[in-house]
Scaffold this active site. Sequence first.
Site, PDB file in Angstrom:
ATOM      1  N   THR A  11       0.851  -1.186   0.000  1.00  0.00           N
ATOM      2  CA  THR A  11       0.000   0.000   0.000  1.00  0.00           C
ATOM      3  C   THR A  11       0.884   1.231   0.000  1.00  0.00           C
ATOM      4  O   THR A  11       2.024   1.180   0.456  1.00  0.00           O
ATOM      5  CB  THR A  11      -0.921   0.040   1.234  1.00  0.00           C
ATOM      6  OG1 THR A  11      -1.752   1.197   1.155  1.00  0.00           O
ATOM      7  CG2 THR A  11      -0.147   0.105   2.539  1.00  0.00           C
ATOM      8  N   ASP A  75      -7.509  -5.466   2.526  1.00  0.00           N
ATOM      9  CA  ASP A  75      -8.662  -4.921   1.821  1.00  0.00           C
ATOM     10  C   ASP A  75      -9.769  -4.766   2.853  1.00  0.00           C
ATOM     11  O   ASP A  75      -9.926  -5.618   3.736  1.00  0.00           O
ATOM     12  CB  ASP A  75      -9.094  -5.852   0.691  1.00  0.00           C
ATOM     13  CG  ASP A  75      -9.931  -5.108  -0.345  1.00  0.00           C
ATOM     14  OD1 ASP A  75      -9.592  -3.954  -0.671  1.00  0.00           O
ATOM     15  OD2 ASP A  75     -10.936  -5.656  -0.824  1.00  0.00           O
ATOM     16  N   TYR A 154     -15.838   6.389   4.815  1.00  0.00           N
ATOM     17  CA  TYR A 154     -17.193   6.380   5.372  1.00  0.00           C
ATOM     18  C   TYR A 154     -17.242   6.763   6.854  1.00  0.00           C
ATOM     19  O   TYR A 154     -18.280   6.624   7.491  1.00  0.00           O
ATOM     20  CB  TYR A 154     -17.804   4.987   5.188  1.00  0.00           C
ATOM     21  CG  TYR A 154     -17.959   4.566   3.738  1.00  0.00           C
ATOM     22  CD1 TYR A 154     -19.082   4.931   3.008  1.00  0.00           C
ATOM     23  CD2 TYR A 154     -16.982   3.808   3.101  1.00  0.00           C
ATOM     24  CE1 TYR A 154     -19.238   4.541   1.678  1.00  0.00           C
ATOM     25  CE2 TYR A 154     -17.123   3.417   1.774  1.00  0.00           C
ATOM     26  CZ  TYR A 154     -18.255   3.787   1.072  1.00  0.00           C
ATOM     27  OH  TYR A 154     -18.401   3.410  -0.244  1.00  0.00           O
ATOM     28  N   ASP A 155     -16.124   7.230   7.408  1.00  0.00           N
ATOM     29  CA  ASP A 155     -16.063   7.486   8.854  1.00  0.00           C
ATOM     30  C   ASP A 155     -17.167   8.411   9.371  1.00  0.00           C
ATOM     31  O   ASP A 155     -17.687   8.208  10.464  1.00  0.00           O
ATOM     32  CB  ASP A 155     -14.703   8.104   9.233  1.00  0.00           C
ATOM     33  CG  ASP A 155     -13.619   7.043   9.360  1.00  0.00           C
ATOM     34  OD1 ASP A 155     -13.953   5.843   9.362  1.00  0.00           O
ATOM     35  OD2 ASP A 155     -12.448   7.435   9.453  1.00  0.00           O
TER      36      ASP A 155
HETATM   37  P1  IMP Z   1      -9.411  -0.217   1.505  1.00  0.00           P
HETATM   38  O1  IMP Z   1      -9.538  -1.570   0.901  1.00  0.00           O
HETATM   39  O2  IMP Z   1      -8.909  -0.271   2.900  1.00  0.00           O
HETATM   40  O3  IMP Z   1      -8.629   0.726   0.654  1.00  0.00           O
HETATM   41  O4  IMP Z   1     -10.864   0.374   1.660  1.00  0.00           O
HETATM   42  C1  IMP Z   1     -11.883   0.228   0.692  1.00  0.00           C
HETATM   43  C2  IMP Z   1     -12.949   1.286   0.903  1.00  0.00           C
HETATM   44  O5  IMP Z   1     -13.507   1.179   2.210  1.00  0.00           O
HETATM   45  C3  IMP Z   1     -12.484   2.714   0.717  1.00  0.00           C
HETATM   46  O6  IMP Z   1     -13.461   3.381  -0.037  1.00  0.00           O
HETATM   47  C4  IMP Z   1     -12.443   3.298   2.082  1.00  0.00           C
HETATM   48  O7  IMP Z   1     -12.883   4.606   2.055  1.00  0.00           O
HETATM   49  C5  IMP Z   1     -13.405   2.425   2.868  1.00  0.00           C
HETATM   50  N1  IMP Z   1     -12.832   2.207   4.204  1.00  0.00           N
HETATM   51  C6  IMP Z   1     -11.946   1.264   4.571  1.00  0.00           C
HETATM   52  N2  IMP Z   1     -11.601   1.397   5.868  1.00  0.00           N
HETATM   53  C7  IMP Z   1     -12.286   2.469   6.303  1.00  0.00           C
HETATM   54  C8  IMP Z   1     -12.338   3.133   7.550  1.00  0.00           C
HETATM   55  O8  IMP Z   1     -11.669   2.790   8.535  1.00  0.00           O
HETATM   56  N3  IMP Z   1     -13.144   4.201   7.614  1.00  0.00           N
HETATM   57  C9  IMP Z   1     -13.898   4.645   6.570  1.00  0.00           C
HETATM   58  N4  IMP Z   1     -13.871   4.071   5.382  1.00  0.00           N
HETATM   59  C10 IMP Z   1     -13.068   2.981   5.245  1.00  0.00           C
END
Ligand code: IMP
Length: 193
Positions: A11, A75, A154-155
Amino acid sequence: MPKKMKITAATNNAGKLREIREISDCEVVSLKDAGIVSEPEENGKTLRQNAYIKAKAAYDLLQKSALDEFIIADDSGLFIEVLLGEPGVNSARFAEPGKRRAKVLALLNGIDERDAYFETVICLLDKDCEPKFFTGRLDGKIAYENRGENGFGYDSIFEVNGRTLAEMSESEKNAISHRKKALEKLKLYLEKL
Ligand code: IMP
């Protein structure tokens, strides 16, 4: 655990790297540090498949230099019960950037059943490309409107005990987060090696 085990985290997300460094006690190198700029298409049907796709892509590019180290990739997604788990594995692609939270709020307009959870799956690959998976989950509810200035994604629409994650400080969120729980399991596993 041997001193300062080296992990390449597949990442370049600064927030994720900070959390991984805080918790793992390992030397954590990002993809960019390792000289890789390309990112694979996340076309898996599950978080687990996508975590593996990202870790394997890094493994294939790093193979020679990575012989003595581990590669991790994660992910994550937001799963909303009344939407049958949507956006789930498609959380990052659910709508145009900047419009994803509004889409969730619109879909839940008039609905009081708002249970949801975040889930993270971490894939760890060893030097033989053998995968191990670690998961973490955070249960909560979708708020009725955006609240709070912190965090990302989405926090600001995800509540735990009446407060959104965006209303919490970074350390408050990191103490309970889905990613933290998955990282704790990874840490326990590495400590036993
Ligand atoms: P990723 O696989 O961690 O990059 O996350 C995939 C999606 O989920 C992205 O659109 C992020 O915005 C959302 N996401 C993942 N973790 C969080 C979090 O801790 N807070 C808010 N959104 C999250």
